[in-house]
Design a protein around this motif. Structure first.
Motif, short mmCIF file in Angstrom:
data_model
loop_
_atom_site.label_atom_id
_atom_site.label_comp_id
_atom_site.label_asym_id
_atom_site.label_seq_id
_atom_site.Cartn_x
_atom_site.Cartn_y
_atom_site.Cartn_z
N VAL A 209 12.69 2.75 12.71
CA VAL A 209 13.31 2.11 11.56
C VAL A 209 12.22 1.42 10.75
CG1 VAL A 209 14.98 0.41 10.76
CG2 VAL A 209 15.49 1.80 12.77
N GLY A 210 11.92 1.95 9.60
CA GLY A 210 10.92 1.36 8.72
C GLY A 210 11.54 0.29 7.85
N VAL A 211 11.05 -0.94 7.98
CA VAL A 211 11.61 -2.06 7.22
C VAL A 211 10.63 -2.53 6.17
CG1 VAL A 211 13.07 -2.78 9.14
CG2 VAL A 211 10.77 -3.75 8.90
N MET A 212 11.15 -3.35 5.26
CA MET A 212 10.37 -3.72 4.07
C MET A 212 10.75 -5.11 3.61
SD MET A 212 10.46 -1.59 0.50
CE MET A 212 9.56 -2.11 -0.97
N ASP A 213 9.80 -5.82 3.08
CA ASP A 213 10.08 -7.11 2.45
C ASP A 213 10.60 -6.81 1.04
OD1 ASP A 213 10.20 -9.78 1.76
OD2 ASP A 213 8.10 -9.89 1.18
N PHE A 214 11.87 -6.44 0.97
CA PHE A 214 12.45 -5.94 -0.28
C PHE A 214 13.21 -7.04 -1.02
CE2 PHE A 214 16.15 -4.06 -2.49
CZ PHE A 214 15.45 -3.45 -3.52
N GLY A 254 5.12 -0.90 6.41
CA GLY A 254 4.20 -0.14 5.57
C GLY A 254 3.24 -1.02 4.81
N ASP A 255 3.41 -2.33 4.95
CA ASP A 255 2.55 -3.30 4.28
C ASP A 255 2.54 -4.57 5.13
OD1 ASP A 255 1.70 -5.45 2.34
OD2 ASP A 255 1.70 -3.78 0.94
N ALA A 297 14.07 4.91 6.95
CA ALA A 297 12.92 4.27 6.32
C ALA A 297 13.25 3.75 4.93
CB ALA A 297 11.76 5.26 6.22
N THR A 298 12.62 2.63 4.59
CA THR A 298 12.78 2.05 3.27
C THR A 298 11.57 2.34 2.40
OG1 THR A 298 14.10 0.27 4.23
CG2 THR A 298 13.34 -0.04 1.98
N ARG A 299 10.38 1.94 2.84
CA ARG A 299 9.20 2.17 2.02
C ARG A 299 8.99 3.65 1.76
NH1 ARG A 299 5.87 -1.57 0.09
NH2 ARG A 299 6.00 -3.67 0.99
N TYR A 300 8.55 3.95 0.54
CA TYR A 300 8.40 5.34 0.10
C TYR A 300 7.47 6.12 1.02
CZ TYR A 300 7.11 9.26 -2.92
OH TYR A 300 6.86 10.51 -3.43
N HIS A 301 6.32 5.56 1.35
CA HIS A 301 5.38 6.33 2.16
C HIS A 301 5.77 6.37 3.63
CE1 HIS A 301 2.53 6.48 -1.32
NE2 HIS A 301 2.38 7.69 -0.79
#
Length: 401
Positions: A209-214, A254-255, A297-301
């Motif tokens: 599960v790709g998470v993101m500070d969105f 991803g970041d 996944a959330t982040r594009y890459h």
């Protein structure tokens, strides 16, 4: 040759684009001298073995300017950067901006950040007769007039432009850039080596599960806190649901800024089945995803990595680029909006994707060579435009502003 972008700053997608072009240059132009102007020069030199210079003169560029000294430092730094960037551009036969969403505003940004820096690079290139090539970049529209103006002029002043998708080319056309001679290829990351993938045999495996500070796009700054809370709550409930079904979950980022989100989910779910994986590169991400049953996944890459290794993926989409990528890969129905996460609905979509896993893997196996071929053609086109040994670059199609 100079490479320009936000490399070495913690975003593995940006670094992946750098690696794709750097590998190609080393293969096609082994004698070329290559360096970078970037956000994290020490990291770029240590990891990728090329000299690198700091993009910003003011070392506190990425800190919020609260004190008068910081505000003055940032303001003075912008003036200094104009001369520093021009001096850097002058030293090169050609400057390449490799991939990334450098013309996008799908995430918050300030006009005097990357839009201003890119404009300086392209303007210096035009004034000093050093061609600037925007290679396989992403772009998007914005309601911010300063950002739109800087992006438009940077694109106009570039000697060469190509895009990772048609959405990006259309966005620049709508901003008033003449894109008639510009080509669309694919994301440069599809050129990277792919680790061996898993299979559908055996018991259920891990879910990545790709998470993101969105917190929304540049045009949604007034809703950022609300969107951030809603996203975190939805992804937490989704991960909790997976753990309740006995599925091992590996949280990916991803970041660097995404780590706080992963930590918050770990604390809230509090299950031994849920762990955060250490990933410092796109290669690390692909290794994790290659042995997973499914990726959300959330982040594009993150999404690009999952699709590239052939693992069935569900996009928690925060921008049209993710929807377009999924549609291009034949998975358009496997998308869920990041702004309105419904954990129950997301779980239903996840289960449907898993039931269809075998077909999805076949579809990805068919589509991946197509995108890899597009990137190969992109590199052929770029190679034809770059200077031969001792010669001048054939990037003479700059439009009149």
């Amino acid at each position: 040759m100079g490479l320009f972008g936000l490399f070495g700053s913690g975003n593995v997608g940006n670094d992946g684009s750098l690696v794709a072009v750097l590998d190609q240059l080393r293969a096609d132009r082994p004698d070329a001298e290559v360096d970078a102007l970037c956000g994290g020069p020490e990291t770029v030199t240590a990891r990728y073995g090329i000299p690198a210079s700091r993009l910003h003169w003011f070392r506190g560029e990425y800190r919020t300017a609260a004190r008068p000294a910081d505000i003055a430092g940032k303001g003075f730094g912008k003036l200094v950067d104009a001369f520093r960037i021009a001096a850097w551009v002058r030293r090169h036969d050609v400057v390449i901006v490799p991939g990334t969403g450098i013309l996008e505003s799908t995430l918050p940004l300030r006009p005097w950040g990357m839009p201003y820096s890119l404009f300086l690079v392209c303007a210096a290139g035009r004034l000093l007769r050093t061609p600037v090539a925007l290679v396989g970049v992403g772009a998007s529209g914005t309601r911010s007039r300063p950002v739109r103006t800087l992006i438009r002029w940077a694109a106009r002043l570039a000697a060469y432009r190509s895009y990772r998708d048609t959405l990006s080319r259309d966005a620049l056309r709508e901003m008033g850039v003449n894109t008639r001679r510009d080509e669309v290829y694919a994301d440069l990351v599809f050129a990277l080596a792919t680790p061996p993938s898993g299979s559908d045999s055996g018991p259920p495996g891990p879910v990545c599960v790709g998470v993101m500070d969105f917190g929304g796009s540049n045009d949604e700054r007034d809703r950022a806190d609300e969107l951030r809370r809603r996203y975190l709550d939805g992804m937490t409930r989704f991960v909790r649901g997976l753990a309740a079904e006995g599925r091992p979950v590996r949280l990916l980022t991803g970041d660097d800024v995404d780590r706080t989100v992963a930590e918050a989910i770990l604390e809230a779910v509090d299950s031994p089945l849920v762990v955060a994986a250490a990933t410092a590169s796109l290669g690390d991400l692909m290794k994790e995803m290659a042995v997973a049953d499914t990726v959300v996944a959330t982040r594009y890459h993150n999404l690009v990595c999952a699709l590239k290794v052939g693992t069935p993926a569900l996009a928690v989409s925060y921008a049209a680029k993710s929807d377009r990528l999924m549609a291009d890969m034949g998975l358009g129905e496997h998308c869920h909006p990041a702004r309105e996460i419904d954990a129950d609905r997301l779980l239903e979509q996840f289960r449907a994707l898993e039931r269809d896993r075998a077909r999805v893997r076949r579809t990805l196996a068919e589509r991946n060579p197509v995108l890899a071929e597009r990137v190969r053609r992109q590199f052929e086109a770029l190679n034809a435009l770059l200077p031969a040994s001792g010669g001048a670059p054939d990037l003479a199609r700059q439009e009149t502003p």
